[in-house]
Design a protein around this motif. Sequence first.
Motif, PDB file in Angstrom:
ATOM      1  N   LEU A 179       0.816  -1.211   0.000  1.00 55.87           N
ATOM      2  CA  LEU A 179       0.000   0.000   0.000  1.00 55.87           C
ATOM      3  C   LEU A 179       0.850   1.261   0.000  1.00 55.87           C
ATOM      4  O   LEU A 179       0.546   2.224  -0.717  1.00 55.87           O
ATOM      5  CB  LEU A 179      -0.939  -0.002   1.218  1.00 55.87           C
ATOM      6  N   SER A 180       1.920   1.272   0.771  1.00 57.66           N
ATOM      7  CA  SER A 180       2.764   2.470   0.842  1.00 57.66           C
ATOM      8  C   SER A 180       3.404   2.782  -0.502  1.00 57.66           C
ATOM      9  O   SER A 180       3.793   3.925  -0.762  1.00 57.66           O
ATOM     10  CB  SER A 180       3.848   2.304   1.912  1.00 57.66           C
ATOM     11  N   ASN A 181       3.500   1.783  -1.370  1.00 57.81           N
ATOM     12  CA  ASN A 181       4.067   1.973  -2.702  1.00 57.81           C
ATOM     13  C   ASN A 181       2.999   2.085  -3.787  1.00 57.81           C
ATOM     14  O   ASN A 181       3.309   1.987  -4.976  1.00 57.81           O
ATOM     15  CB  ASN A 181       5.018   0.821  -3.025  1.00 57.81           C
ATOM     16  N   GLY A 182       1.752   2.276  -3.366  1.00 55.80           N
ATOM     17  CA  GLY A 182       0.679   2.494  -4.326  1.00 55.80           C
ATOM     18  C   GLY A 182       0.109   1.240  -4.951  1.00 55.80           C
ATOM     19  O   GLY A 182      -0.649   1.310  -5.919  1.00 55.80           O
ATOM     20  N   GLY A 185       4.348  -7.721 -12.987  1.00 54.19           N
ATOM     21  CA  GLY A 185       4.537  -8.557 -11.807  1.00 54.19           C
ATOM     22  C   GLY A 185       5.990  -8.511 -11.406  1.00 54.19           C
ATOM     23  O   GLY A 185       6.873  -8.322 -12.256  1.00 54.19           O
ATOM     24  N   THR A 186       6.274  -8.673 -10.150  1.00 57.23           N
ATOM     25  CA  THR A 186       7.640  -8.480  -9.653  1.00 57.23           C
ATOM     26  C   THR A 186       8.290  -9.744  -9.104  1.00 57.23           C
ATOM     27  O   THR A 186       9.509  -9.791  -8.978  1.00 57.23           O
ATOM     28  CB  THR A 186       7.649  -7.421  -8.540  1.00 57.23           C
ATOM     29  N   ASP A 187       7.495 -10.752  -8.736  1.00 56.14           N
ATOM     30  CA  ASP A 187       8.012 -11.915  -8.006  1.00 56.14           C
ATOM     31  C   ASP A 187       8.538 -11.505  -6.633  1.00 56.14           C
ATOM     32  O   ASP A 187       9.441 -12.138  -6.068  1.00 56.14           O
ATOM     33  CB  ASP A 187       9.114 -12.628  -8.797  1.00 56.14           C
ATOM     34  N   ALA A 188       7.990 -10.419  -6.102  1.00 62.99           N
ATOM     35  CA  ALA A 188       8.436  -9.909  -4.805  1.00 62.99           C
ATOM     36  C   ALA A 188       8.196 -10.928  -3.700  1.00 62.99           C
ATOM     37  O   ALA A 188       7.265 -11.716  -3.747  1.00 62.99           O
ATOM     38  CB  ALA A 188       7.701  -8.611  -4.471  1.00 62.99           C
ATOM     39  N   GLY A 189       9.085 -10.887  -2.693  1.00 63.86           N
ATOM     40  CA  GLY A 189       8.955 -11.760  -1.543  1.00 63.86           C
ATOM     41  C   GLY A 189       9.923 -12.918  -1.561  1.00 63.86           C
ATOM     42  O   GLY A 189       9.967 -13.694  -0.611  1.00 63.86           O
ATOM     43  N   ILE A 190      10.709 -13.047  -2.647  1.00 68.74           N
ATOM     44  CA  ILE A 190      11.752 -14.068  -2.686  1.00 68.74           C
ATOM     45  C   ILE A 190      13.084 -13.402  -3.015  1.00 68.74           C
ATOM     46  O   ILE A 190      13.127 -12.290  -3.541  1.00 68.74           O
ATOM     47  CB  ILE A 190      11.454 -15.187  -3.704  1.00 68.74           C
ATOM     48  N   GLY A 191      14.179 -14.095  -2.706  1.00 68.64           N
ATOM     49  CA  GLY A 191      15.504 -13.536  -2.995  1.00 68.64           C
ATOM     50  C   GLY A 191      15.710 -12.205  -2.315  1.00 68.64           C
ATOM     51  O   GLY A 191      15.576 -12.082  -1.095  1.00 68.64           O
ATOM     52  N   VAL A 192      16.022 -11.195  -3.123  1.00 76.20           N
ATOM     53  CA  VAL A 192      16.190  -9.839  -2.583  1.00 76.20           C
ATOM     54  C   VAL A 192      15.202  -8.887  -3.249  1.00 76.20           C
ATOM     55  O   VAL A 192      15.457  -7.687  -3.378  1.00 76.20           O
ATOM     56  CB  VAL A 192      17.641  -9.347  -2.759  1.00 76.20           C
ATOM     57  N   THR A 193      14.067  -9.431  -3.672  1.00 74.50           N
ATOM     58  CA  THR A 193      13.041  -8.639  -4.348  1.00 74.50           C
ATOM     59  C   THR A 193      12.027  -8.157  -3.311  1.00 74.50           C
ATOM     60  O   THR A 193      11.243  -8.941  -2.793  1.00 74.50           O
ATOM     61  CB  THR A 193      12.372  -9.458  -5.470  1.00 74.50           C
ATOM     62  N   ILE A 194      12.068  -6.875  -3.020  1.00 75.24           N
ATOM     63  CA  ILE A 194      11.354  -6.298  -1.878  1.00 75.24           C
ATOM     64  C   ILE A 194       9.876  -6.069  -2.203  1.00 75.24           C
ATOM     65  O   ILE A 194       9.549  -5.490  -3.243  1.00 75.24           O
ATOM     66  CB  ILE A 194      11.987  -4.943  -1.472  1.00 75.24           C
ATOM     67  N   PRO A 195       8.968  -6.483  -1.327  1.00 76.06           N
ATOM     68  CA  PRO A 195       7.540  -6.222  -1.548  1.00 76.06           C
ATOM     69  C   PRO A 195       7.256  -4.723  -1.696  1.00 76.06           C
ATOM     70  O   PRO A 195       7.769  -3.902  -0.940  1.00 76.06           O
ATOM     71  CB  PRO A 195       6.881  -6.774  -0.275  1.00 76.06           C
ATOM     72  N   GLY A 196       6.462  -4.372  -2.681  1.00 69.77           N
ATOM     73  CA  GLY A 196       6.042  -2.977  -2.864  1.00 69.77           C
ATOM     74  C   GLY A 196       7.046  -2.151  -3.620  1.00 69.77           C
ATOM     75  O   GLY A 196       6.779  -1.676  -4.732  1.00 69.77           O
ATOM     76  N   PHE A 197       8.214  -1.957  -3.058  1.00 64.44           N
ATOM     77  CA  PHE A 197       9.231  -1.102  -3.660  1.00 64.44           C
ATOM     78  C   PHE A 197       9.660  -1.608  -5.038  1.00 64.44           C
ATOM     79  O   PHE A 197      10.007  -0.820  -5.920  1.00 64.44           O
ATOM     80  CB  PHE A 197      10.457  -1.012  -2.745  1.00 64.44           C
ATOM     81  N   SER A 198       9.654  -2.919  -5.233  1.00 65.84           N
ATOM     82  CA  SER A 198      10.120  -3.499  -6.495  1.00 65.84           C
ATOM     83  C   SER A 198       9.189  -3.178  -7.661  1.00 65.84           C
ATOM     84  O   SER A 198       9.603  -3.263  -8.826  1.00 65.84           O
ATOM     85  CB  SER A 198      10.265  -5.016  -6.348  1.00 65.84           C
ATOM     86  N   MET A 199       7.953  -2.828  -7.370  1.00 66.73           N
ATOM     87  CA  MET A 199       7.007  -2.471  -8.429  1.00 66.73           C
ATOM     88  C   MET A 199       7.563  -1.358  -9.318  1.00 66.73           C
ATOM     89  O   MET A 199       7.495  -1.419 -10.557  1.00 66.73           O
ATOM     90  CB  MET A 199       5.675  -2.046  -7.799  1.00 66.73           C
ATOM     91  N   HIS A 200       8.163  -0.362  -8.707  1.00 67.56           N
ATOM     92  CA  HIS A 200       8.621   0.805  -9.460  1.00 67.56           C
ATOM     93  C   HIS A 200       9.864   0.486 -10.284  1.00 67.56           C
ATOM     94  O   HIS A 200      10.070   1.060 -11.363  1.00 67.56           O
ATOM     95  CB  HIS A 200       8.837   1.974  -8.510  1.00 67.56           C
ATOM     96  N   LYS A 201      10.667  -0.460  -9.820  1.00 60.96           N
ATOM     97  CA  LYS A 201      11.805  -0.915 -10.617  1.00 60.96           C
ATOM     98  C   LYS A 201      11.311  -1.684 -11.846  1.00 60.96           C
ATOM     99  O   LYS A 201      11.848  -1.530 -12.947  1.00 60.96           O
ATOM    100  CB  LYS A 201      12.721  -1.804  -9.769  1.00 60.96           C
ATOM    101  N   GLU A 202      10.300  -2.509 -11.645  1.00 56.31           N
ATOM    102  CA  GLU A 202       9.737  -3.267 -12.762  1.00 56.31           C
ATOM    103  C   GLU A 202       9.185  -2.325 -13.831  1.00 56.31           C
ATOM    104  O   GLU A 202       9.441  -2.508 -15.039  1.00 56.31           O
ATOM    105  CB  GLU A 202       8.629  -4.199 -12.260  1.00 56.31           C
ATOM    106  N   SER A 239       8.001   8.496 -12.044  1.00 56.36           N
ATOM    107  CA  SER A 239       8.433   8.348 -10.649  1.00 56.36           C
ATOM    108  C   SER A 239       7.458   8.958  -9.657  1.00 56.36           C
ATOM    109  O   SER A 239       7.560   8.709  -8.456  1.00 56.36           O
ATOM    110  CB  SER A 239       9.819   8.964 -10.449  1.00 56.36           C
ATOM    111  N   SER A 240       6.483   9.764 -10.137  1.00 52.42           N
ATOM    112  CA  SER A 240       5.499  10.350  -9.213  1.00 52.42           C
ATOM    113  C   SER A 240       4.649   9.274  -8.542  1.00 52.42           C
ATOM    114  O   SER A 240       4.026   9.515  -7.505  1.00 52.42           O
ATOM    115  CB  SER A 240       4.593  11.339  -9.953  1.00 52.42           C
ATOM    116  N   LEU A 241       4.644   8.061  -9.109  1.00 51.04           N
ATOM    117  CA  LEU A 241       3.867   6.961  -8.529  1.00 51.04           C
ATOM    118  C   LEU A 241       4.515   6.395  -7.271  1.00 51.04           C
ATOM    119  O   LEU A 241       3.872   5.666  -6.515  1.00 51.04           O
ATOM    120  CB  LEU A 241       3.719   5.832  -9.553  1.00 51.04           C
ATOM    121  N   GLU A 242       5.791   6.711  -7.043  1.00 50.07           N
ATOM    122  CA  GLU A 242       6.544   6.050  -5.977  1.00 50.07           C
ATOM    123  C   GLU A 242       6.138   6.490  -4.572  1.00 50.07           C
ATOM    124  O   GLU A 242       6.267   5.726  -3.625  1.00 50.07           O
ATOM    125  CB  GLU A 242       8.045   6.292  -6.185  1.00 50.07           C
ATOM    126  N   ASN A 243       5.672   7.721  -4.437  1.00 47.39           N
ATOM    127  CA  ASN A 243       5.281   8.220  -3.106  1.00 47.39           C
ATOM    128  C   ASN A 243       3.937   8.928  -3.196  1.00 47.39           C
ATOM    129  O   ASN A 243       3.867  10.158  -3.104  1.00 47.39           O
ATOM    130  CB  ASN A 243       6.347   9.170  -2.563  1.00 47.39           C
TER     131      ASN A 243
END
Length: 477
Positions: free
Chosen positions: A120-123, A357-374, A429-433
């Motif tokens: 949620l904090s990452n939209g 999709g990010t595959d977040a939650g495994i390895g070093v792929t952070i929930p939420g924050f990884s969305m913006h990298k994708e 990047s306005s989507l990040e915060n």
Amino acid sequence: MKILKRLLKIVFALIGVLVITGIITLWVDSKRTNYLKVNKNDPTSNNSYLITNVNIIPMNQDTVLVNKMVYIKEGIIEKIADNIEVSEIQIIDAKNKYLTPGLIDMHVHVWDKYELGLYLSNGVTAVRNLWGMPMHLRIKEDVIKGGIISPTFFTTGPKLTGREFIGDDNLNLTNPGEAKEKVIAYKNRGYDFIKTYYGLEKEIFDAVIEQAKISEIDIVAHPSQKVPFSYHLNPQIKSIEHAEEIVQQPLQFDLDTIKLQPIIDSIAESKHTSYCPTIVVFNNIYQMMIDDSILDSESLGYMNPLIKRVDSKNQFDRWFNAKQEDPTAVSRIKNQHDFHITIVQKLHEAGVSIVCGTDAGIGVTIPGFSMHKELKFYKEAGLSNYEVLKTATVNASKTHSFMNSMGTIEAGKIANLLLVDENPLLVLSSLENPTNVFVNGRKLDRKTLESYNEKAKNRKNLMASALRYLENLIFEK
């Protein structure tokens, strides 16, 4: 005999202590996420508003609706107009900010409720969890009943594989009859999709597809090497996961765009199948190979501690050792990542529906924050900002029929929305915060969203997570 009885008493006593300890551990962890509980007596839990002076990015067309009003009634977008007269309702002056649909992450692995706040904090206002366990059915029930503040939550059942043992995190099917039984059971228990996985052979795969059609439940496919790649273009399969699987399976690691094109064309011809590239999770292999201190990075504090202790560490060790054994491994991984960008470009040019999709939650792929990298990787592949945003909104919402009520800003849609300072069609990047996140119409301000990050950072719930995973091993095998 007396000695045996004493031993049995000791064993039962120890089991009792362990059970009680486990219950207390889970109870304490549950209490620590009470900040996500909905207090229906709190006036801020209201989900009816009139938003004024807002610029709308509806995502059903490439445009901005300037200076509009949006009436949200009980979590649903009731009306959008230049002027709306509604009495006795809270008014939110958007001050000419921009309203977009909330983002949808179509490939995540959720390990605890803390992660819901990170999304949620990452939209991210909706997630598709693709590694189903009993705890996810409980989360889904909490969300449906309105008991917790959370992204809209969908989940597959356990990952289905064939007879070959791939790992204790997968369910091995031994025959077609068992496959059909599992599909029926997962549908009846409340799982939203079936996930087919690596190692699923044709005979059993056929049974899964046949029963999924009968049971009217969609399939999400991590491609299996036991069948041709084209086999995953069956109409019952609504999305195929991971760009890397195209490289590993039909291309056999040959990074050749000429050989790639027929594969892209076949996906495009299927019409009904979306593709979920998950670029960021593979790129994180490269990040682990070039950054020996990544496990100690501040961002890893947002990972579930069990995953960080086990999966993050194991993945790091694997790739660290790979580059020690073969110095060319780093450039090889980087070249494959670059080819994944080409795959996204080709999929887009062919008109394939790309879903983020990010595959977040495994390895070093952070929930939420990884969305913006994708999303940035899709931009790198040549998509416009509007086309990038489509992957995480309207494209995602069209993948499954029961997700059609989100993804755009229109009357009748769920009020999963973001209020941002700048136009994301110009500044992605306005989507990040986001200034505010609306989830089912409930308004969350930036201060609240930041508190979700703080609560999740460096959390101490390793044992609770281990117990939930143990539950999965016991009851889903």
